[in-house]
Enzyme design. Structure first.
Site, PDB file in Angstrom:
ATOM      1  N   CYS A   2      35.181  24.729   3.245  1.00 39.34           N
ATOM      2  CA  CYS A   2      35.379  23.393   2.694  1.00 39.34           C
ATOM      3  C   CYS A   2      34.079  22.929   2.029  1.00 39.34           C
ATOM      4  CB  CYS A   2      35.776  22.332   3.719  1.00 39.34           C
ATOM      5  SG  CYS A   2      37.313  22.682   4.553  1.00 39.34           S
ATOM      6  N   ARG A  27      33.862  27.566  -1.631  1.00 38.55           N
ATOM      7  CA  ARG A  27      33.923  27.317  -0.192  1.00 38.55           C
ATOM      8  C   ARG A  27      35.352  27.146   0.323  1.00 38.55           C
ATOM      9  NH1 ARG A  27      28.807  25.575   1.490  1.00 38.55           N
ATOM     10  NH2 ARG A  27      29.715  24.791   3.400  1.00 38.55           N
ATOM     11  N   TRP A  75      39.365  24.565   2.752  1.00 43.81           N
ATOM     12  CA  TRP A  75      39.791  25.857   3.291  1.00 43.81           C
ATOM     13  C   TRP A  75      40.458  25.503   4.604  1.00 43.81           C
ATOM     14  CZ3 TRP A  75      39.011  28.985   7.603  1.00 43.81           C
ATOM     15  CH2 TRP A  75      39.409  30.322   7.458  1.00 43.81           C
ATOM     16  N   ASN A 101      33.757  18.750   6.450  1.00 43.91           N
ATOM     17  CA  ASN A 101      33.664  20.207   6.484  1.00 43.91           C
ATOM     18  C   ASN A 101      33.282  20.590   7.907  1.00 43.91           C
ATOM     19  OD1 ASN A 101      33.003  22.930   6.142  1.00 43.91           O
ATOM     20  ND2 ASN A 101      30.932  22.439   5.468  1.00 43.91           N
ATOM     21  N   GLY A 102      34.136  21.388   8.554  1.00 45.43           N
ATOM     22  CA  GLY A 102      33.846  21.788   9.934  1.00 45.43           C
ATOM     23  C   GLY A 102      35.120  21.741  10.760  1.00 45.43           C
ATOM     24  N   GLU A 487      31.486  49.219   2.730  1.00 46.73           N
ATOM     25  CA  GLU A 487      31.336  48.111   1.789  1.00 46.73           C
ATOM     26  C   GLU A 487      32.269  48.292   0.578  1.00 46.73           C
ATOM     27  OE1 GLU A 487      30.309  45.254   1.787  1.00 46.73           O
ATOM     28  OE2 GLU A 487      29.891  44.702  -0.275  1.00 46.73           O
ATOM     29  N   LYS A 491      35.134  45.616  -0.454  1.00 46.24           N
ATOM     30  CA  LYS A 491      35.195  45.009  -1.789  1.00 46.24           C
ATOM     31  C   LYS A 491      36.601  45.134  -2.359  1.00 46.24           C
ATOM     32  CE  LYS A 491      32.557  43.145  -1.822  1.00 46.24           C
ATOM     33  NZ  LYS A 491      31.425  42.736  -1.091  1.00 46.24           N
ATOM     34  N   GLU A 494      39.331  42.964  -0.321  1.00 45.35           N
ATOM     35  CA  GLU A 494      39.281  41.507  -0.369  1.00 45.35           C
ATOM     36  C   GLU A 494      39.676  40.941  -1.730  1.00 45.35           C
ATOM     37  OE1 GLU A 494      35.405  39.713   0.281  1.00 45.35           O
ATOM     38  OE2 GLU A 494      34.422  41.415  -0.639  1.00 45.35           O
ATOM     39  N   HIS A 510      38.981  63.814  12.444  1.00 48.04           N
ATOM     40  CA  HIS A 510      39.340  63.344  13.786  1.00 48.04           C
ATOM     41  C   HIS A 510      40.456  62.305  13.747  1.00 48.04           C
ATOM     42  CE1 HIS A 510      36.032  65.571  15.482  1.00 48.04           C
ATOM     43  NE2 HIS A 510      35.235  65.055  14.557  1.00 48.04           N
ATOM     44  N   LYS A 609      33.723  31.487   0.655  1.00 46.14           N
ATOM     45  CA  LYS A 609      32.449  32.193   0.626  1.00 46.14           C
ATOM     46  C   LYS A 609      31.537  31.824   1.791  1.00 46.14           C
ATOM     47  CE  LYS A 609      29.219  34.134  -2.435  1.00 46.14           C
ATOM     48  NZ  LYS A 609      29.648  35.479  -2.063  1.00 46.14           N
TER      49      LYS A 609
END
Ligand code: F6R
Length: 614
Positions: A2, A27, A75, A101-102, A487, A491, A494, A510, A609
């Site tokens: 947020c 955000r 968010w 925000n929180g 990584e 990428k 997402e 394995h 983010k």
């Protein structure tokens, strides 16, 4: 998660707030809203599900007058992303509006108590509880808005950055924070408030970072005032920002992600500037110099981070162990904080975070400090909560990263970790002069090597069409490049929503080898290093089972070119810096596959983010 913005001054607030929301959209982008106080103290609240563009369309025929207001991009945590759950939320009388925000952890208990006192709720959010509580306190105690906010926050358990306005005090904005960031921009006759400095920088570079448990009282025409939760005067420490508006724009690129991938030659240059001289093997990191004894006496290093930063941490582990000969473990911050770890003053905890606001990483740092460990930060955002919560650290200095998928921050983090390993190794005498010269030469050459590697773009763009309809991908790598495989897979998943898994190449036999068939492409990271021969056998094993292979190889590698379906050639580089170079084709591959699939690469679904919630 947020983003919040606030403004009080002489200009029309709406434009400033909406522009600010666009800057903070990284955000969260589930819904957006704005509350404006008109000159005759009327409160207009507009909010809608969707992105800031949707809010702007919604406001087209609305009264957007007023030079004071607050705004929010969400968010979703409590309650689905719809118009009602969108912020700003307002009190029962409609006089007080609030953005947050929180997360308010005890909102259930507070809600019940308020309901027993006659409050009714419209939304499913924790935030509405807060605004109703503030009004309840204000009415019951007959106090001012700031007093009501201060008293209400005493009842709250959780994390918050809030901005509040009230028609009874039409020349005031109240801001407060605990565990979520809040920056105040101090202009000439106007004051700004935001989750980070990006909405503010256009108007002023003078900012104050609010501390936990502080409340900002911003009154039109009056100097900023800060008080603490227990009503003592807070310190106003004005900092001057070094950030330019052009860093916040796409600069001709269709997406921030592509801009940020292409920026890497210059961001790495900025990252090493002043730390590695134009010649010579010295690495100068003030954080290491100033804490020489801590590094010399460290028994152990524990790296804590999340997501991409955790992958950078895995590479850091290898670098530090190999070069500085200190045992290193790498922990997910979210697990570490609840693992009752054994730490003492001989331990160094390295916290890696691009945003500097990740809640789990911040909590891990606080715990480590309580146990007496020395905490070193590797952050990008200057003045962020993590940068301020650590004992010392090194900024990666790659500039604002706006695309939700981390690219230039990852290469900046690995670059800083490489310099850190050399600086500690040199201090301890565990790195021989020839190796130190080779590594620092390689770091100096990084911008040029990245520039060369970026030329793969067109080839990767063409190649990406082949993989648009694929449902799964496997990424394999070894040694320094096992984390690169993780990584690369992150990428891709997402931003393209294709399931992808990263594995150490030798682990394939394995289990994951069972997945291989014609439908499963495998990306194999296979530069010329000591594992090269072994990784060729892994490629053979994939090919023998009908799988297709995209191999990232060192230029001129004919042995893999003969067996792989596609090769992406990178320049010959020393092994220690190869993860930085191989990340370039991995980023480009994810980007182009996602674009071909029509995905929004800068704002992938469900992500934000800055992860300021647990
Ligand atoms: C992935 C990504 C995330 C972040 C993670 C930690 O591309 O960006 O996985 O790396 O959320 O964020 P920071 O580094 O800000 O602590």
């Amino acid at each position: 998660m947020c983003g919040i913005v606030g403004y009080i001054g002489v200009r029309p607030a709406y434009e400033i707030l909406v522009k600010g929301l666009h800057r903070l959209e990284y955000r969260g982008y589930d819904s957006a809203g704005v509350a404006l106080l008109t000159d005759d103290a009327k409160l207009n609240v507009y909010k809608t599900r969707g992105k800031v563009d949707d809010l702007e369309r919604f406001c087209q025929s609305k009264d957007i007058a007023g030079s004071i207001g607050i705004a929010h991009t969400r968010w979703a945590t409590h309650g689905e992303p719809n118009d009602i759950n969108a912020h700003p939320h307002f009190s029962r009388s409609g006089k007080i509006a609030l953005v947050h925000n929180g997360t308010i952890e005890n909102y259930g208990v507070l809600k019940e108590a308020l309901e027993m006192n006659g409050c009714t709720f419209q939304s499913e959010t924790d935030t509405e509880v807060l605004v109703q509580l503030i009004e309840y306190v204000k009415e019951t105690n007959g106090c001012t808005l700031v007093e009501a906010v201060r008293e209400a926050l005493k009842e709250v358990v959780g994390a918050y950055a809030i901005a509040v306005i009230d028609t009874d005090e039409p020349d005031t904005v109240i801001g407060a924070r605990k565990s979520s960031p809040l920056v105040i921009g101090v202009g000439e006759g106007e004051t700004f408030l935001a989750s980070d400095a990006t909405p503010i920088i256009e108007y002023t570079n003078k900012v104050v970072y609010l501390n936990d448990d502080e409340i900002a009282i911003i009154r039109r025409g009056e100097p900023l005032q800060i008080i603490t939760a227990d009503n003592r005067p807070g310190q106003i420490d004005i900092k001057t920002l070094r950030m330019s508006v052009s860093q916040l724009e796409k600069g001709g690129y269709p997406h921030f992600m592509l801009k940020e991938i292409n920026e890497q030659p210059s961001t790495i240059h900025d990252c090493i500037r002043g730390r590695i001289a134009s010649r010579g093997p010295e690495v100068t990191l003030s954080g290491v110099i100033e804490n020489k004894d801590k590094f010399l006496n460290a028994h152990r290093i524990i790296i804590v981070a999340c997501g991409t930063s955790w992958h950078a941490g895995l590479i850091g582990k290898r670098l530090i162990q190999e070069i500085a000969r200190i045992p290193v473990t790498v922990e997910y911050a979210s697990e570490f904080r609840y693992s009752n770890p054994i730490l003492d003053e001989h331990d160094i905890v390295i916290a890696i975070s691009q945003s500097g606001e990740t809640a789990d990483t911040l909590a891990a740092i606080q715990m480590a400090r309580r146990c007496g460990a020395f905490v070193y930060g590797v952050c990008n955002v200057v003045g962020s909560s993590i940068a301020r919560a650590t004992d010392s650290g090194t900024y990666i200095h790659v500039g604002p990263e706006i695309g939700v998928a981390s690219t230039k921050a990852f290469t900046g983090q690995v670059t800083v970790l490489t310099m850190l390993a050399v600086a500690i190794g040199s201090l301890k005498g565990t790195i021989d002069p020839a190796t130190q010269t080779a590594v620092t030469d390689a770091l100096r050459n990084l911008p040029a090597l990245i520039r060369q590697t970026l030329k793969l773009n067109d080839k990767i763009e063409k190649l990406s069409s082949t993989y648009t309809y694929v449902h799964n991908f496997l990424y394999l790598g070894r040694g320094y490049n096992f984390p690169s495989a993780l990584e690369g897979a992150l990428k891709l998943k997402e931003i393209s929503y294709i399931h992808a898994e990263g594995y150490p190449a030798a682990e394939m036999k394995h289990g994951p080898i069972a997945l291989i068939d014609r439908e499963l492409p495998t990306v194999v990271i296979a530069p010329n290093d000591e594992m090269h021969e072994k990784i060729i056998s892994n490629i053979q094993q994939v090919k023998a089972r009908g799988g297709s292979v995209i191999a990232i190889v060192t230029k001129g590698d004919t042995s893999i070119a003969e067996i792989a379906d596609h090769i992406l050639e990178i320049p010959e580089v020393p092994e220690v810096i190869s993860p930085i170079i191989v990340s370039i084709p991995l980023q480009l591959l994810a980007y182009h596959v996602a674009i071909k699939k029509g995905c929004n690469v800068d704002m992938p679904r469900n992500l934000a983010k800055s992860v300021t919630v647990e």
